[in-house]
Motif scaffolding. Structure first.
Motif, mmCIF file in Angstrom:
data_model
loop_
_atom_site.group_PDB
_atom_site.id
_atom_site.type_symbol
_atom_site.label_atom_id
_atom_site.label_comp_id
_atom_site.label_asym_id
_atom_site.label_seq_id
_atom_site.Cartn_x
_atom_site.Cartn_y
_atom_site.Cartn_z
ATOM 1 N N THR A 65 0.699 -1.556 0.146
ATOM 2 C CA THR A 65 -0.236 0.212 0.200
ATOM 3 C C THR A 65 0.873 1.218 0.041
ATOM 4 O O THR A 65 1.708 1.136 0.576
ATOM 5 N N THR A 66 0.645 2.668 -0.577
ATOM 6 C CA THR A 66 1.492 3.725 -0.770
ATOM 7 C C THR A 66 0.503 4.577 -0.075
ATOM 8 O O THR A 66 -0.763 4.324 -1.561
ATOM 9 N N LEU A 70 -2.483 5.293 -3.124
ATOM 10 C CA LEU A 70 -2.794 5.297 -4.938
ATOM 11 C C LEU A 70 -2.542 3.744 -5.007
ATOM 12 O O LEU A 70 -2.764 3.558 -5.976
ATOM 13 N N MET A 71 -2.141 3.153 -3.811
ATOM 14 C CA MET A 71 -1.919 1.978 -3.754
ATOM 15 C C MET A 71 -2.347 1.173 -2.816
ATOM 16 O O MET A 71 -2.055 1.341 -1.822
ATOM 17 N N LYS A 72 -3.050 -0.057 -2.820
ATOM 18 C CA LYS A 72 -3.725 -0.456 -1.890
ATOM 19 C C LYS A 72 -4.522 -1.857 -2.383
ATOM 20 O O LYS A 72 -4.711 -2.594 -3.009
ATOM 21 N N LYS A 87 -2.115 -3.850 -2.814
ATOM 22 C CA LYS A 87 -1.245 -4.149 -4.531
ATOM 23 C C LYS A 87 -1.751 -4.187 -5.517
ATOM 24 O O LYS A 87 -1.996 -4.455 -6.561
ATOM 25 N N LYS A 88 -2.861 -3.535 -4.869
ATOM 26 C CA LYS A 88 -4.056 -3.024 -6.808
ATOM 27 C C LYS A 88 -3.405 -1.784 -6.595
ATOM 28 O O LYS A 88 -4.105 -0.977 -5.760
ATOM 29 N N ILE A 89 -3.487 -0.561 -7.982
ATOM 30 C CA ILE A 89 -2.863 0.592 -7.963
ATOM 31 C C ILE A 89 -4.353 1.463 -7.835
ATOM 32 O O ILE A 89 -5.323 0.474 -9.047
ATOM 33 N N LEU A 90 -4.778 2.069 -7.308
ATOM 34 C CA LEU A 90 -5.799 3.145 -7.830
ATOM 35 C C LEU A 90 -5.548 4.445 -8.147
ATOM 36 O O LEU A 90 -6.859 5.023 -8.777
ATOM 37 N N SER A 91 -4.800 4.714 -8.487
ATOM 38 C CA SER A 91 -4.305 6.056 -9.161
ATOM 39 C C SER A 91 -3.143 6.595 -9.204
ATOM 40 O O SER A 91 -1.912 5.298 -8.883
ATOM 41 N N HIS A 92 -2.910 7.113 -10.779
ATOM 42 C CA HIS A 92 -1.981 7.261 -11.155
ATOM 43 C C HIS A 92 -2.134 8.127 -12.260
ATOM 44 O O HIS A 92 -3.066 8.886 -13.073
#
Length: 72
Positions: free
Chosen positions: A54-55, A62-64, A66-71
């Motif tokens: 998660t980041t 941005l990532m939760k 291990k799935k990217i939510l925003s870029h």
């Protein structure tokens, strides 16, 4: 945190509303039981195979899980 504040003019190191809140959570399963004696080795060497889970950047996830939510 003190160095960042002196150099860039904003505080870090606190997760609170209005703070930058950059955060990275790493999925890490140590090969041996963590202890005071091997903690540093696990940080330096052990995370080579760890994956980012998660980041958060400036409070936005941005990532939760291990799935990217925003870029951009």
């Amino acid at each position: 945190a003190d160095i960042v504040e002196r150099q860039f003019g904003f505080s870090v190191g606190e997760i609170a509303e209005g703070q930058p809140a950059d955060l990275a959570i790493i999925d890490y399963d140590p090969p041996t039981q963590l202890s005071e004696a091997n903690y540093l080795g696990n940080i330096v060497i052990g995370h080579v195979d760890a994956t980012l889970e998660t980041t958060v950047c400036w409070g936005k996830i941005l990532m939760k899980w291990k799935k990217i939510l925003s870029h951009d």
